[in-house]
Design a protein around this motif. Structure first.
Motif, PDB file in Angstrom:
ATOM      1  N   GLU A 210      -9.431 -21.065  14.286  1.00 28.38           N
ATOM      2  CA  GLU A 210      -8.841 -19.741  14.039  1.00 28.38           C
ATOM      3  C   GLU A 210      -9.721 -18.918  13.108  1.00 28.38           C
ATOM      4  O   GLU A 210      -9.955 -17.734  13.336  1.00 28.38           O
ATOM      5  CB  GLU A 210      -7.449 -19.900  13.416  1.00 28.38           C
ATOM      6  CG  GLU A 210      -6.386 -20.405  14.374  1.00 28.38           C
ATOM      7  CD  GLU A 210      -5.080 -20.711  13.659  1.00 28.38           C
ATOM      8  OE1 GLU A 210      -4.881 -20.214  12.531  1.00 28.38           O
ATOM      9  OE2 GLU A 210      -4.258 -21.464  14.232  1.00 28.38           O
ATOM     10  N   ALA A 211     -10.214 -19.558  12.040  1.00 31.56           N
ATOM     11  CA  ALA A 211     -11.030 -18.840  11.050  1.00 31.56           C
ATOM     12  C   ALA A 211     -12.342 -18.366  11.656  1.00 31.56           C
ATOM     13  O   ALA A 211     -12.760 -17.226  11.463  1.00 31.56           O
ATOM     14  CB  ALA A 211     -11.297 -19.741   9.841  1.00 31.56           C
ATOM     15  N   LYS A 212     -12.992 -19.231  12.434  1.00 34.65           N
ATOM     16  CA  LYS A 212     -14.317 -18.854  12.962  1.00 34.65           C
ATOM     17  C   LYS A 212     -14.191 -17.799  14.053  1.00 34.65           C
ATOM     18  O   LYS A 212     -15.065 -16.954  14.210  1.00 34.65           O
ATOM     19  CB  LYS A 212     -15.078 -20.076  13.456  1.00 34.65           C
ATOM     20  CG  LYS A 212     -14.651 -20.639  14.797  1.00 34.65           C
ATOM     21  CD  LYS A 212     -15.617 -21.732  15.250  1.00 34.65           C
ATOM     22  CE  LYS A 212     -15.349 -22.123  16.689  1.00 34.65           C
ATOM     23  NZ  LYS A 212     -16.287 -23.110  17.205  1.00 34.65           N
ATOM     24  N   ASN A 213     -13.089 -17.822  14.812  1.00 32.82           N
ATOM     25  CA  ASN A 213     -12.902 -16.819  15.858  1.00 32.82           C
ATOM     26  C   ASN A 213     -12.688 -15.423  15.286  1.00 32.82           C
ATOM     27  O   ASN A 213     -13.016 -14.425  15.911  1.00 32.82           O
ATOM     28  CB  ASN A 213     -11.716 -17.195  16.755  1.00 32.82           C
ATOM     29  CG  ASN A 213     -12.056 -18.350  17.687  1.00 32.82           C
ATOM     30  OD1 ASN A 213     -13.225 -18.653  17.910  1.00 32.82           O
ATOM     31  ND2 ASN A 213     -11.047 -19.011  18.211  1.00 32.82           N
ATOM     32  N   SER A 214     -12.130 -15.377  14.067  1.00 35.56           N
ATOM     33  CA  SER A 214     -11.869 -14.067  13.462  1.00 35.56           C
ATOM     34  C   SER A 214     -13.022 -13.600  12.573  1.00 35.56           C
ATOM     35  O   SER A 214     -13.027 -12.463  12.112  1.00 35.56           O
ATOM     36  CB  SER A 214     -10.576 -14.116  12.639  1.00 35.56           C
ATOM     37  OG  SER A 214     -10.700 -15.050  11.576  1.00 35.56           O
ATOM     38  N   ASN A 218     -17.799 -18.272  11.331  1.00 40.86           N
ATOM     39  CA  ASN A 218     -17.930 -18.584   9.902  1.00 40.86           C
ATOM     40  C   ASN A 218     -16.595 -19.061   9.357  1.00 40.86           C
ATOM     41  O   ASN A 218     -15.535 -18.605   9.796  1.00 40.86           O
ATOM     42  CB  ASN A 218     -18.348 -17.338   9.099  1.00 40.86           C
ATOM     43  CG  ASN A 218     -19.788 -16.944   9.361  1.00 40.86           C
ATOM     44  OD1 ASN A 218     -20.707 -17.579   8.878  1.00 40.86           O
ATOM     45  ND2 ASN A 218     -19.969 -15.893  10.130  1.00 40.86           N
ATOM     46  N   ILE A 219     -16.654 -19.982   8.420  1.00 40.10           N
ATOM     47  CA  ILE A 219     -15.473 -20.298   7.618  1.00 40.10           C
ATOM     48  C   ILE A 219     -15.859 -20.111   6.150  1.00 40.10           C
ATOM     49  O   ILE A 219     -17.020 -20.244   5.775  1.00 40.10           O
ATOM     50  CB  ILE A 219     -14.941 -21.730   7.873  1.00 40.10           C
ATOM     51  CG1 ILE A 219     -16.030 -22.788   7.631  1.00 40.10           C
ATOM     52  CG2 ILE A 219     -14.371 -21.851   9.262  1.00 40.10           C
ATOM     53  CD1 ILE A 219     -15.519 -24.218   7.709  1.00 40.10           C
ATOM     54  N   SER A 220     -14.884 -19.792   5.342  1.00 42.51           N
ATOM     55  CA  SER A 220     -15.140 -19.492   3.929  1.00 42.51           C
ATOM     56  C   SER A 220     -14.780 -20.683   3.054  1.00 42.51           C
ATOM     57  O   SER A 220     -14.113 -21.630   3.487  1.00 42.51           O
ATOM     58  CB  SER A 220     -14.318 -18.279   3.506  1.00 42.51           C
ATOM     59  OG  SER A 220     -12.931 -18.609   3.498  1.00 42.51           O
ATOM     60  N   MET A 221     -15.199 -20.592   1.794  1.00 41.36           N
ATOM     61  CA  MET A 221     -14.782 -21.607   0.818  1.00 41.36           C
ATOM     62  C   MET A 221     -13.265 -21.610   0.689  1.00 41.36           C
ATOM     63  O   MET A 221     -12.636 -22.658   0.543  1.00 41.36           O
ATOM     64  CB  MET A 221     -15.429 -21.309  -0.536  1.00 41.36           C
ATOM     65  CG  MET A 221     -16.935 -21.517  -0.559  1.00 41.36           C
ATOM     66  SD  MET A 221     -17.382 -23.260  -0.398  1.00 41.36           S
ATOM     67  CE  MET A 221     -16.923 -23.837  -2.037  1.00 41.36           C
ATOM     68  N   GLY A 222     -12.667 -20.416   0.770  1.00 41.48           N
ATOM     69  CA  GLY A 222     -11.208 -20.324   0.692  1.00 41.48           C
ATOM     70  C   GLY A 222     -10.528 -21.064   1.824  1.00 41.48           C
ATOM     71  O   GLY A 222      -9.490 -21.710   1.623  1.00 41.48           O
ATOM     72  N   ASP A 223     -11.097 -20.971   3.037  1.00 41.00           N
ATOM     73  CA  ASP A 223     -10.538 -21.706   4.187  1.00 41.00           C
ATOM     74  C   ASP A 223     -10.557 -23.205   3.918  1.00 41.00           C
ATOM     75  O   ASP A 223      -9.571 -23.910   4.179  1.00 41.00           O
ATOM     76  CB  ASP A 223     -11.351 -21.418   5.456  1.00 41.00           C
ATOM     77  CG  ASP A 223     -11.255 -19.973   5.918  1.00 41.00           C
ATOM     78  OD1 ASP A 223     -10.187 -19.369   5.752  1.00 41.00           O
ATOM     79  OD2 ASP A 223     -12.261 -19.453   6.445  1.00 41.00           O
ATOM     80  N   ILE A 224     -11.687 -23.691   3.401  1.00 39.93           N
ATOM     81  CA  ILE A 224     -11.832 -25.136   3.162  1.00 39.93           C
ATOM     82  C   ILE A 224     -10.900 -25.597   2.049  1.00 39.93           C
ATOM     83  O   ILE A 224     -10.227 -26.626   2.167  1.00 39.93           O
ATOM     84  CB  ILE A 224     -13.305 -25.477   2.826  1.00 39.93           C
ATOM     85  CG1 ILE A 224     -14.199 -25.140   4.025  1.00 39.93           C
ATOM     86  CG2 ILE A 224     -13.455 -26.950   2.440  1.00 39.93           C
ATOM     87  CD1 ILE A 224     -15.682 -25.221   3.744  1.00 39.93           C
TER      88      ILE A 224
END
Length: 248
Positions: A210-214, A218-224
């Protein structure tokens, strides 16, 4: 049919390998492979007490100025939980169980023939480190916080392989982590290999998807940091890791 017999039967078909691995991990992190073990070990310390100690440990590190203070993690509501867990378990955010660092922005023009090995996204996959295109950088004290240690977990934050991870079982030389690779350093008492069982599972990989599609791969430190981790008592974490090893 017993689970072990079912796994054996499925493993005879090569095309089932990845599906079988995924199924084993999903059942493991839901507590379904250790039901009998829990019945035989009823007097475990609940995960809530373990998490209190981990929280205290992180507060100590802040007081000693070894880590910077963090914003409190997001509250976990019932609707956030992707599945039910045993009564002695608790849900946590990864931020509450680990120290999570981004890598250093090395300049390729500064790479040398000798020095610390730089770990870029292209230098690892789920099986281990790739040794075909090693790059190095002179090691200085300002790189200390980016040094890779045994039992850390690496996760790619960008590109076509975003979300791939590696459990670092050994560090053969000084390694420093490049930008857009996150290093997950688990706090004492939490079993690192157990967290490594959780990250490849569907509910984490769905969050990454979901994160990378938006955000364009990329994914962020916040996502992790916000990853939801089903957290058993520490002794059951060890039992889960051993069961997964046996089945895989």
């Amino acid at each position: 049919m017993k689970l072990l017999e079912l796994f054996k039967m499925l493993s005879l078909i090569p095309s089932n390998t990845e599906k079988l691995r995924g199924l084993i991990l999903e059942l493991a992190i839901q507590g379904k492979l250790t039901q009998k073990w829990r019945d035989e070990n009823p007097n475990l310390e609940p995960a809530a007490e373990l998490l209190s100690r981990v929280k205290f440990k992180k507060q100590e590190l802040v007081s000693e100025k070894k880590i910077k203070p963090e914003k409190p993690s997001e509250i976990i509501n019932d609707e956030d939980k992707p599945f039910k867990t045993p009564l002695t378990w608790r849900w946590s955010r990864l931020q509450d169980l680990a120290l999570i660092n981004g890598g250093f922005a090395f300049k390729s023009s500064n790479y040398k023939d000798k020095g610390a090995r730089v770990i870029r996204i292209s230098d690892f996959n789920e099986s281990g480190f790739k040794d075909d295109r090693i790059v190095r950088h002179p090691f200085t004290e300002d790189l200390s916080s980016f040094v890779l240690e045994k039992n850390n977990i690496l996760i790619a934050m960008t590109g076509g392989t975003v979300g791939k991870s590696l459990f670092v079982e050994s560090v053969p030389e000084i390694m420093v982590v490049n930008q857009r690779v996150a290093t997950i350093k688990i706090v004492n008492e939490i079993n690192e290999a157990y967290i490594n069982c959780v990250i490849p599972c569907n509910h984490i990989q769905n969050l990454i998807e979901e994160a990378k599609n938006s955000t364009n791969d990329n994914i962020s430190m916040g996502d992790i940091k916000a990853f939801l981790i089903p957290t058993p008592p520490v002794e059951e974490q060890k039992a889960i890791v051993e069961t997964v090893k046996e089945l895989l």
